[in-house]
Design an enzyme around this catalytic site. Structure first.
Site: not given
Lengths: 238, 238
Positions: A77, A126
């Site tokens: 991430e 997203e």
DNA sequence: ACAAAAGTGTTGAGAGTACACCCATGC
DNA sequence: GCATGGGTGTACTCTCAACACTTTTGT
């Protein structure tokens, strides 16, 4: 008296024959963003909780440790490695995932915001940063997990000095004080803060200064690698 | 840059299709026995580690919570319910069980010794109580787990008042002090101990006395149900 | 009366807390 | 020279830590 025997570890049994839960690792990623404590969340694309935000995580692979899984999720991430991370708690209510039984081992990572790689768009998922003091609706039991993570972070700040894990390698005492104030949500006395932090002997001057253009330049400090970050608390029983 | 997508939570994926680890719950059961802190262990009958001692535990059933599983394991071994129990840590090194991947969520239970049902022989598994300061060789990573459990118990004693969870409902201040001394492995000053415990306002007199035959009879106390057991520690940042 | 365990106060030292002004720099 | 943020000291209070004798009971 009890069904003792049948419930013991079946040592002579092949465990793979058991119906068993899935195990995931979720990682609460904290950073200080714009004078705010924020967490990185992922927008879910599919049911259940499609469109809602969730803590990043994933299944534990069969040959990696829990720490490796957590570090992998974090790197996926943020592209950040080697930051402060610790196991928070394991959540395992049978109905926490409506699809199937999922037990999740939750880790908390403290990331200096400037170390994060914000590769926009190179990921299908997203992501977004959200203030811990103004969270959106969250999938699963993730609200409860985030609340607990914040409680533990605050608690930990009170008897250790992990605050600087959210700052760059070099920082001023004002930066550090602001970090504590943001997380604890209260203002601290500058003189007392400095005295305590410095008397704990966990920081050293770098010799460099930081100037904001305005005001007097401030000394930059770094964490002393070999320092004992745990500050002795008042013992209940001496 | 990274294999981000493939590693995310496969939200649209049936998790049951994943190769996945087994999940067990192990329960470290502490009691005070004969002026000693002891843990209940089970002798393994089968490979691996046949003949060695291990922490009691078992697989998490598909429809029970982790707490329920831990309470079930505790009741199976001791027939005790409703005692202090908390999650300690989750251990998941890939090789900790040589047979297959097993992730274990460990709980710690504090049990008053007089509440334990020592049903000898009605269980197929041989059990025994062992001093935490003189442990036998243990199966798997159970030595590491017990050491960590003791560390956490000691730490917790220093800023909370969980000590009485190991005592009967009614106890004298000397009993309580002895419990602390056993676990912390050091002697405490009687006057300071009493002052601190009493000023914390977590105990109340029962009005009854306990006499050992010898010496002056002592007041019996009990835990005040609604008390806040957490004693405020010295804050690092006021 | 003596052995055994319960119970009780004080003092000095150290840490916590509250509080206000001068200093260095950029504009 | 003034606005901005950095940096410093002191007095009071409170908690901690060390320490020894009296009280109540059974034998």
């Amino acid at each position: 008296m009890m069904d003792t025997v049948t419930n013991n570890i079946p040592e002579n049994y092949d465990p793979s024959a058991f119906a068993r839960p899935s195990v995931t690792v979720d990682v609460v990623i904290f950073a200080l963003v714009a004078e705010d404590l924020q967490a990185l969340l992922i927008k879910r694309k599919h049911s259940p909780f499609a469109g809602m935000w969730a803590i990043p995580g994933g299944f534990v692979r069969i040959n990696e440790s829990l720490e490796e899984a957590a570090a992998r999720e974090l790197a996926e991430e943020t592209n950040v490695r080697n930051v402060y991370m610790e196991q928070l708690y394991t959540f395992g209510q049978p109905d926490r995932d409506p699809r199937t039984r999922v037990i999740t081992v939750v880790y908390v990572a403290l990331v200096p915001y400037d170390a994060i790689d914000h590769h926009p768009g190179d990921d299908a998922a997203e992501t977004g940063w959200f203030s811990m003091f103004n969270l959106p609706d969250l999938a699963f039991d993730h609200r409860e997990i985030l609340d607990y993570a914040l409680t533990r972070l605050r608690y930990k700040l009170e008897y250790t000095a992990v605050g600087f894990e959210l700052l760059p390698d070099e920082f001023t005492l004002s930066d550090l004080q602001k970090a504590y104030e943001i997380i604890l949500h209260e203002s601290l006395d500058k003189r007392n803060f400095r005295r305590k932090i410095l008397s704990a002997n966990i920081l050293e001057e770098t010799g460099r200064m930081k100037s904001l253009g305005e005001g007097r330049p401030a000394k930059l400090y770094r964490y002393q690698q070999n320092a004992i970050a745990e500050i002795k608390t008042r013992r209940l029983f001496p």
